[in-house]
Design a protein around this motif. Sequence first.
Motif, PDB file in Angstrom:
ATOM      1  N   HIS A 181       0.803  -1.218   0.000  1.00  0.00           N
ATOM      2  CA  HIS A 181       0.000   0.000   0.000  1.00  0.00           C
ATOM      3  C   HIS A 181       0.843   1.279   0.000  1.00  0.00           C
ATOM      4  O   HIS A 181       0.302   2.372  -0.159  1.00  0.00           O
ATOM      5  CB  HIS A 181      -0.939   0.028   1.212  1.00  0.00           C
ATOM      6  CG  HIS A 181      -1.953  -1.077   1.211  1.00  0.00           C
ATOM      7  ND1 HIS A 181      -2.876  -1.241   0.205  1.00  0.00           N
ATOM      8  CD2 HIS A 181      -2.182  -2.087   2.097  1.00  0.00           C
ATOM      9  CE1 HIS A 181      -3.635  -2.287   0.468  1.00  0.00           C
ATOM     10  NE2 HIS A 181      -3.234  -2.820   1.593  1.00  0.00           N
ATOM     11  N   LEU A 182       2.138   1.148   0.188  1.00  0.00           N
ATOM     12  CA  LEU A 182       2.989   2.331   0.295  1.00  0.00           C
ATOM     13  C   LEU A 182       3.174   2.996  -1.063  1.00  0.00           C
ATOM     14  O   LEU A 182       3.301   2.333  -2.097  1.00  0.00           O
ATOM     15  CB  LEU A 182       4.350   1.948   0.870  1.00  0.00           C
ATOM     16  CG  LEU A 182       4.333   1.286   2.251  1.00  0.00           C
ATOM     17  CD1 LEU A 182       5.751   1.028   2.725  1.00  0.00           C
ATOM     18  CD2 LEU A 182       3.580   2.144   3.259  1.00  0.00           C
ATOM     19  N   SER A 183       3.218   4.325  -1.046  1.00  0.00           N
ATOM     20  CA  SER A 183       3.401   5.090  -2.278  1.00  0.00           C
ATOM     21  C   SER A 183       4.418   6.201  -2.055  1.00  0.00           C
ATOM     22  O   SER A 183       5.046   6.298  -0.984  1.00  0.00           O
ATOM     23  CB  SER A 183       2.061   5.675  -2.729  1.00  0.00           C
ATOM     24  OG  SER A 183       1.642   6.704  -1.842  1.00  0.00           O
ATOM     25  N   ASP A 217       9.358   7.313  -9.672  1.00  0.00           N
ATOM     26  CA  ASP A 217      10.591   8.100  -9.621  1.00  0.00           C
ATOM     27  C   ASP A 217      10.517   9.226  -8.590  1.00  0.00           C
ATOM     28  O   ASP A 217      11.547   9.691  -8.103  1.00  0.00           O
ATOM     29  CB  ASP A 217      10.888   8.692 -10.996  1.00  0.00           C
ATOM     30  CG  ASP A 217      11.221   7.617 -12.026  1.00  0.00           C
ATOM     31  OD1 ASP A 217      11.692   6.533 -11.612  1.00  0.00           O
ATOM     32  OD2 ASP A 217      11.004   7.855 -13.224  1.00  0.00           O
ATOM     33  N   LEU A 218       9.311   9.650  -8.247  1.00  0.00           N
ATOM     34  CA  LEU A 218       9.172  10.700  -7.240  1.00  0.00           C
ATOM     35  C   LEU A 218       9.719  10.241  -5.894  1.00  0.00           C
ATOM     36  O   LEU A 218      10.305  11.045  -5.152  1.00  0.00           O
ATOM     37  CB  LEU A 218       7.697  11.114  -7.101  1.00  0.00           C
ATOM     38  CG  LEU A 218       7.384  12.224  -6.098  1.00  0.00           C
ATOM     39  CD1 LEU A 218       8.185  13.487  -6.404  1.00  0.00           C
ATOM     40  CD2 LEU A 218       5.889  12.520  -6.072  1.00  0.00           C
ATOM     41  N   SER A 219       9.562   8.966  -5.581  1.00  0.00           N
ATOM     42  CA  SER A 219      10.136   8.440  -4.338  1.00  0.00           C
ATOM     43  C   SER A 219      11.646   8.583  -4.329  1.00  0.00           C
ATOM     44  O   SER A 219      12.251   8.926  -3.300  1.00  0.00           O
ATOM     45  CB  SER A 219       9.762   6.958  -4.163  1.00  0.00           C
ATOM     46  OG  SER A 219       8.418   6.803  -3.773  1.00  0.00           O
ATOM     47  N   LEU A 220      12.269   8.336  -5.461  1.00  0.00           N
ATOM     48  CA  LEU A 220      13.727   8.461  -5.541  1.00  0.00           C
ATOM     49  C   LEU A 220      14.162   9.913  -5.401  1.00  0.00           C
ATOM     50  O   LEU A 220      15.218  10.207  -4.835  1.00  0.00           O
ATOM     51  CB  LEU A 220      14.233   7.870  -6.855  1.00  0.00           C
ATOM     52  CG  LEU A 220      13.829   6.419  -7.153  1.00  0.00           C
ATOM     53  CD1 LEU A 220      14.648   5.865  -8.306  1.00  0.00           C
ATOM     54  CD2 LEU A 220      13.987   5.534  -5.924  1.00  0.00           C
ATOM     55  N   LYS A 221      13.328  10.815  -5.885  1.00  0.00           N
ATOM     56  CA  LYS A 221      13.611  12.244  -5.701  1.00  0.00           C
ATOM     57  C   LYS A 221      13.553  12.601  -4.222  1.00  0.00           C
ATOM     58  O   LYS A 221      14.434  13.310  -3.699  1.00  0.00           O
ATOM     59  CB  LYS A 221      12.607  13.072  -6.490  1.00  0.00           C
ATOM     60  CG  LYS A 221      12.845  14.573  -6.419  1.00  0.00           C
ATOM     61  CD  LYS A 221      11.835  15.329  -7.291  1.00  0.00           C
ATOM     62  CE  LYS A 221      12.090  16.823  -7.257  1.00  0.00           C
ATOM     63  NZ  LYS A 221      11.111  17.556  -8.104  1.00  0.00           N
ATOM     64  N   PHE A 237      12.490  -5.301  -7.701  1.00  0.00           N
ATOM     65  CA  PHE A 237      11.097  -5.599  -8.058  1.00  0.00           C
ATOM     66  C   PHE A 237      10.181  -4.373  -7.975  1.00  0.00           C
ATOM     67  O   PHE A 237       8.957  -4.528  -7.937  1.00  0.00           O
ATOM     68  CB  PHE A 237      10.534  -6.732  -7.196  1.00  0.00           C
ATOM     69  CG  PHE A 237      11.274  -8.035  -7.349  1.00  0.00           C
ATOM     70  CD1 PHE A 237      10.929  -8.917  -8.355  1.00  0.00           C
ATOM     71  CD2 PHE A 237      12.325  -8.354  -6.502  1.00  0.00           C
ATOM     72  CE1 PHE A 237      11.619 -10.120  -8.513  1.00  0.00           C
ATOM     73  CE2 PHE A 237      13.017  -9.545  -6.647  1.00  0.00           C
ATOM     74  CZ  PHE A 237      12.665 -10.433  -7.663  1.00  0.00           C
ATOM     75  N   CYS A 238      10.744  -3.181  -7.936  1.00  0.00           N
ATOM     76  CA  CYS A 238       9.935  -1.949  -7.979  1.00  0.00           C
ATOM     77  C   CYS A 238       9.758  -1.564  -9.446  1.00  0.00           C
ATOM     78  O   CYS A 238      10.563  -0.810 -10.014  1.00  0.00           O
ATOM     79  CB  CYS A 238      10.615  -0.828  -7.193  1.00  0.00           C
ATOM     80  SG  CYS A 238      10.598  -1.077  -5.406  1.00  0.00           S
ATOM     81  N   GLY A 239       8.710  -2.077 -10.052  1.00  0.00           N
ATOM     82  CA  GLY A 239       8.515  -1.892 -11.482  1.00  0.00           C
ATOM     83  C   GLY A 239       8.150  -0.483 -11.880  1.00  0.00           C
ATOM     84  O   GLY A 239       8.183  -0.143 -13.073  1.00  0.00           O
ATOM     85  N   GLY A 240       7.809   0.374 -10.928  1.00  0.00           N
ATOM     86  CA  GLY A 240       7.375   1.726 -11.255  1.00  0.00           C
ATOM     87  C   GLY A 240       8.487   2.741 -11.391  1.00  0.00           C
ATOM     88  O   GLY A 240       8.231   3.889 -11.767  1.00  0.00           O
ATOM     89  N   GLY A 245      14.474   8.206 -12.655  1.00  0.00           N
ATOM     90  CA  GLY A 245      14.627   8.173 -11.206  1.00  0.00           C
ATOM     91  C   GLY A 245      16.072   7.985 -10.781  1.00  0.00           C
ATOM     92  O   GLY A 245      16.511   8.532  -9.765  1.00  0.00           O
ATOM     93  N   LEU A 246      16.827   7.226 -11.570  1.00  0.00           N
ATOM     94  CA  LEU A 246      18.227   6.987 -11.219  1.00  0.00           C
ATOM     95  C   LEU A 246      19.045   8.258 -11.315  1.00  0.00           C
ATOM     96  O   LEU A 246      20.092   8.383 -10.666  1.00  0.00           O
ATOM     97  CB  LEU A 246      18.816   5.891 -12.113  1.00  0.00           C
ATOM     98  CG  LEU A 246      18.143   4.515 -12.001  1.00  0.00           C
ATOM     99  CD1 LEU A 246      18.977   3.465 -12.734  1.00  0.00           C
ATOM    100  CD2 LEU A 246      17.931   4.103 -10.552  1.00  0.00           C
TER     101      LEU A 246
END
Length: 400
Positions: A181-183, A217-221, A237-240, A245-246
């Motif tokens: 459920h985490l985003s 990619d927003l999480s990586l930001k 396994f984070c397909g999004g 993002g890298l």
Amino acid sequence: METHISCLFPELLAMIFGYLDVRDKGRAAQVCAAWRDAAYHKSVWRGVEAKLHLRRANPSLFPSLQARGIRRVQILSLRRSLSYVIQGMANIESLNLSGCYNLTDNGLGHAFVQEIGSLRALNLSLCKQITDSSLGRIAQYLKGLEVLELGGCSNITNTGLLLIAWGLQRLKSLNLRSCRHLSDVGIGHLAGMTRSAAEGCLGLEQLTLQDCQKLTDLSLKHISRGLTGLRLLNLSFCGGISDAGLLHLSHMGSLRSLNLRSCDNISDTGIMHLAMGSLRLSGLDVSFCDKVGDQSLAYIAQGLDGLKSLSLCSCHISDDGINRMVRQMHGLRTLNIGQCVRITDKGLELIAEHLSQLTGIDLYGCTRITKRGLERITQLPCLKVLNLGLWQMTDSEKVR
């Protein structure tokens, strides 16, 4: 003149018993009163984790553990109230409840009713009934927590991460594997991007987000801006997430280990972003990223030549890519190229020629290699681990 072991001072006996495994420590304590006293010295049990089945009342259990200085406990099965453990172990440092499927918010709430300042590590992996409610309790009463394992706790949401970011300022390691459920919002909480609500866990050094499918990619930001001390990041396994993002991660100077295994949208372009930044990675895993090929190996050689461990299993690499990489990667210790079916003996010869410090190599499923290539690899002076898996010698090689 011979000296019998019974003549040794208790301090020497305790030193000897310290080298025994847990079962033999217990057996030594049953030999005689002198051995029992020596075996119960706290130095003998330093760092030992007690593994317990909590089925029925045992009044002597926790006094015995405390007498030996044991402060780390794993509960293998929980048929009694968790509060029984917390009340019995006043100075507990580590509590492992992994796999205790019957643990509920209610049970945890009854156990954590006041601050437990000594507890540093809590493992709730696969405690599937745990929800954000429990994380609220943990954030309120376990403020000294440094390690929190929540892998497989699939009922946790972004609200739970907000509670963690609010209360666990000393957290260094957080495992959120398969918390579906985490985003990006929750990762923003952890990284302190919603400062009006929480400061964030800015001291995090290890973060596992494996199989969190809603992340983008927003999480990586968020991570790159807020969690600047991060040393280990697992995004497998984070397909999004994608190459873009890298680019955010490429300037995280503290990052040492990055796992991108089975991130389907990562390609040579993403590896280029990593290599062109200021990363000082020692470990990189891009296994099963089927858009990663020989060009990535050229980028790695150019900008990530400090790697000690590199995993490329099932990537579309060939001998040509190996040739581009090995000449700059003299410090590589572990190379995993299993199921890279385009690798031949030529690639193995290049590896053997240039990677003299290699201690382990995975060649599982590399069907085009032969005895000739393996003979070159086995001549590596430091090689300790060689995984061949499905490799089979051909009939012609058997004859030779």
